[in-house]
Design an enzyme around this catalytic site. Sequence first.
Site, PDB file in Angstrom:
ATOM      1  N   GLY A 193       0.820  -1.215   0.000  1.00 35.42           N
ATOM      2  CA  GLY A 193       0.000   0.000   0.000  1.00 35.42           C
ATOM      3  C   GLY A 193       0.849   1.257   0.000  1.00 35.42           C
ATOM      4  O   GLY A 193       2.088   1.204   0.130  1.00 35.42           O
TER       5      GLY A 193
ATOM      6  N   LYS B 168      -0.750   5.219  -5.592  1.00 36.53           N
ATOM      7  CA  LYS B 168      -1.863   4.872  -6.486  1.00 36.53           C
ATOM      8  C   LYS B 168      -2.720   6.090  -6.810  1.00 36.53           C
ATOM      9  O   LYS B 168      -3.183   6.263  -7.925  1.00 36.53           O
ATOM     10  CB  LYS B 168      -2.738   3.780  -5.844  1.00 36.53           C
ATOM     11  CG  LYS B 168      -2.000   2.484  -5.586  1.00 36.53           C
ATOM     12  CD  LYS B 168      -2.877   1.479  -4.878  1.00 36.53           C
ATOM     13  CE  LYS B 168      -3.223   1.857  -3.455  1.00 36.53           C
ATOM     14  NZ  LYS B 168      -2.081   1.857  -2.530  1.00 36.53           N
ATOM     15  N   GLY B 169      -2.938   6.940  -5.781  1.00 37.99           N
ATOM     16  CA  GLY B 169      -3.783   8.121  -5.969  1.00 37.99           C
ATOM     17  C   GLY B 169      -3.223   9.026  -7.045  1.00 37.99           C
ATOM     18  O   GLY B 169      -3.933   9.462  -7.948  1.00 37.99           O
ATOM     19  N   LYS B 170      -1.939   9.282  -6.968  1.00 34.32           N
ATOM     20  CA  LYS B 170      -1.315  10.145  -7.974  1.00 34.32           C
ATOM     21  C   LYS B 170      -1.419   9.515  -9.366  1.00 34.32           C
ATOM     22  O   LYS B 170      -1.766  10.181 -10.342  1.00 34.32           O
ATOM     23  CB  LYS B 170       0.163  10.392  -7.641  1.00 34.32           C
ATOM     24  CG  LYS B 170       0.852  11.124  -8.773  1.00 34.32           C
ATOM     25  CD  LYS B 170       2.348  11.210  -8.671  1.00 34.32           C
ATOM     26  CE  LYS B 170       2.907  11.375 -10.069  1.00 34.32           C
ATOM     27  NZ  LYS B 170       4.264  11.860 -10.117  1.00 34.32           N
TER      28      LYS B 170
ATOM     29  N   GLY C  89      -5.835   5.693   1.986  1.00 33.16           N
ATOM     30  CA  GLY C  89      -5.514   7.117   2.042  1.00 33.16           C
ATOM     31  C   GLY C  89      -4.734   7.415   0.779  1.00 33.16           C
ATOM     32  O   GLY C  89      -3.601   6.984   0.639  1.00 33.16           O
ATOM     33  N   HIS C  90      -5.384   8.081  -0.172  1.00 32.36           N
ATOM     34  CA  HIS C  90      -4.744   8.357  -1.462  1.00 32.36           C
ATOM     35  C   HIS C  90      -4.515   9.859  -1.590  1.00 32.36           C
ATOM     36  O   HIS C  90      -5.452  10.646  -1.549  1.00 32.36           O
ATOM     37  CB  HIS C  90      -5.628   7.857  -2.612  1.00 32.36           C
ATOM     38  CG  HIS C  90      -5.850   6.378  -2.593  1.00 32.36           C
ATOM     39  ND1 HIS C  90      -6.710   5.731  -3.429  1.00 32.36           N
ATOM     40  CD2 HIS C  90      -5.290   5.405  -1.832  1.00 32.36           C
ATOM     41  CE1 HIS C  90      -6.676   4.435  -3.190  1.00 32.36           C
ATOM     42  NE2 HIS C  90      -5.826   4.212  -2.214  1.00 32.36           N
ATOM     43  N   THR C  91      -3.262  10.239  -1.731  1.00 38.63           N
ATOM     44  CA  THR C  91      -2.928  11.657  -1.839  1.00 38.63           C
ATOM     45  C   THR C  91      -2.807  12.052  -3.301  1.00 38.63           C
ATOM     46  O   THR C  91      -2.118  11.383  -4.065  1.00 38.63           O
ATOM     47  CB  THR C  91      -1.558  11.930  -1.178  1.00 38.63           C
ATOM     48  OG1 THR C  91      -1.514  11.182   0.024  1.00 38.63           O
ATOM     49  CG2 THR C  91      -1.367  13.404  -0.895  1.00 38.63           C
TER      50      THR C  91
ATOM     51  N   THR D  81      -6.594  -0.088  10.671  1.00 39.65           N
ATOM     52  CA  THR D  81      -6.847   1.350  10.670  1.00 39.65           C
ATOM     53  C   THR D  81      -8.002   1.701  11.604  1.00 39.65           C
ATOM     54  O   THR D  81      -8.315   2.876  11.772  1.00 39.65           O
ATOM     55  CB  THR D  81      -7.189   1.822   9.244  1.00 39.65           C
ATOM     56  OG1 THR D  81      -8.335   1.088   8.788  1.00 39.65           O
ATOM     57  CG2 THR D  81      -6.022   1.599   8.282  1.00 39.65           C
TER      58      THR D  81
ATOM     59  N   THR E 296      -5.316  -6.875   4.923  1.00 35.94           N
ATOM     60  CA  THR E 296      -6.641  -6.287   5.017  1.00 35.94           C
ATOM     61  C   THR E 296      -7.655  -7.369   4.633  1.00 35.94           C
ATOM     62  O   THR E 296      -7.269  -8.477   4.278  1.00 35.94           O
ATOM     63  CB  THR E 296      -6.750  -5.012   4.149  1.00 35.94           C
ATOM     64  OG1 THR E 296      -7.947  -4.311   4.485  1.00 35.94           O
ATOM     65  CG2 THR E 296      -6.732  -5.336   2.651  1.00 35.94           C
TER      66      THR E 296
ATOM     67  N   VAL F 203      -1.679   8.584   5.613  1.00 39.10           N
ATOM     68  CA  VAL F 203      -2.686   9.593   5.284  1.00 39.10           C
ATOM     69  C   VAL F 203      -3.954   9.355   6.114  1.00 39.10           C
ATOM     70  O   VAL F 203      -4.694  10.267   6.435  1.00 39.10           O
ATOM     71  CB  VAL F 203      -3.050   9.488   3.776  1.00 39.10           C
ATOM     72  CG1 VAL F 203      -4.033  10.574   3.358  1.00 39.10           C
ATOM     73  CG2 VAL F 203      -1.806   9.556   2.915  1.00 39.10           C
TER      74      VAL F 203
ATOM     75  N   GLY G 134       8.251  13.093  -8.396  1.00 40.37           N
ATOM     76  CA  GLY G 134       7.728  14.093  -7.467  1.00 40.37           C
ATOM     77  C   GLY G 134       6.238  13.851  -7.295  1.00 40.37           C
ATOM     78  O   GLY G 134       5.643  13.099  -8.074  1.00 40.37           O
TER      79      GLY G 134
END
Length: 427
Positions: free
Chosen positions: A12, A16-18, A40-42, A128, A238, A298, A414
């Site tokens: 994890g 993945k979010g980016k 939690g995806h940033t 979590t 999970t 996150v 980045g």
Amino acid sequence: MPALVLLGAQWGDEGKGKATDLLGGSVDYVVRYQGGNNAGHTVVVGDQKYALHLLPSGILSPGCTPVIGNGVVVDPSVLLSELSGLNERGVDTSKLLISGNAHIITPYNVTVDKVTERFLGKRKIGTTGRGIGPTYADKINRVGIRVQDLYDESILTQKVEAALDVKNQMLTKLYNRRAIAVEQVVEELLGYAEKLAPYVADTVLVLNEALEQDKVVLFEGGQGTLLDIDHGTYPFVTSSNPTAGGACTGAGVGPTKISRVIGILKAYTTRVGAGPFPTELFDEDGEALRRIGGERGVTTGRDRRCGWFDAVIARYATRVNGLTDFFLTKLDVLTGWEQIPVCVAYEIDGRRVEELPYSQTDFHHAKPVYEMLPGWNEDISKAKSFSDLPKNAQAYVKALEEMSGAPISAIGVGPGRDETIEINSFL
Ligand code: GDP
Ligand code: IMO
Ligand code: MG
């Protein structure tokens, strides 16, 4: 009918979010197929940073329809507050679709998650605490509450009664907690019904029709391969299937429809919560990875455990997911090391082992066998093409690709959308 699956290749938080957000501008649907607000995806867009837990990262791309599939577990209060948070920031969320078959995380599931962890003591999983495991347990035990149940008070009441029957015995007699009143839960859940109604849909039909019309669908995994209930480091996992097959069951799309499976792979390794982690570092290198990589959860704010890249795990992820590509993230974080160790195999009780051992005992005994690769000092955050990278960074990427068993088609240098080197197009 291009259908892409994008998933975590490690434990994890690979980015993945980016990656999803990056592709979101060119796809028609982004679908979450498992997990819940344990994720939690940033996503960083310009100077704006978004932390998404339940909503698919495609929600930030105006042309894209975000979908919460049947395999997801939904905490309605978290969902509504995430939606209103985005609305306040000017993000249009009106296209969201939620499967009526998705299961609901009820307040008692959250309670059970917390008390069971407490009672496990030092054997705890380090969940979590969002009620994920108990909600999936209710689903499999056939006492779960689904989104569609919010629209039939009589059925909802009967189902909450059935679910609480045993749980209240357990809470009061075993865990010394107060019983939870059926009416209170029903009232709370009914309070969400109207607010969620505009989003509830037959998402299986919508997605299959979209694929027939040649629309592009991206399935966004939560968590990662090694956290998979079947293929991960059980029991430190999970309670769902983040691996590629989960996209089929969790969205109702047949495996013949999937055209590409992209593994998001961090240039080093991190893990949150308990469980084995062969390349974990307890020294200043681990501290440096955590600091430079900003490795803090996150969702829970916990420090992430950090270690070197593990090629055994990457090979395993290629195999169990049928990966066609990797998206290598956070290469910039490794800038400044003279030499970078990469785990190429394990030593287990004196034997060299090249593949992930299926036995939990062996995996707990696995010691990393490292190969040293030369590092680089140049700032790579502005690199736009592979050839912009310093020679040693290029060699690091090529070595990882060779060891991991699938082409590296993009490289993150980045957190921003444009801080990406595209090598092969995903679409
Ligand atoms: P996810 O759960 O897989 O979506 O990943 P998280 O968002 O939990 O953690 C990944 C973190 O790395 C986030 O803070 C991202 O903004 C950041 N990130 C993603 N890709 C890159 C990258 O290529 N370089 C750097 N420095 N940060 C990245
Ligand atoms: P994203 O999508 C990292 C971990 C927890 C714990 C275990 C079980 O951001 O990559 P759970 O609450 O799911 O029952 O906890 O799984 N875990 C994650 N670790 N990233 C995640 O999501 C995670 N979601 C769950 O820390 O060890
Ligand atoms: Mg994350």
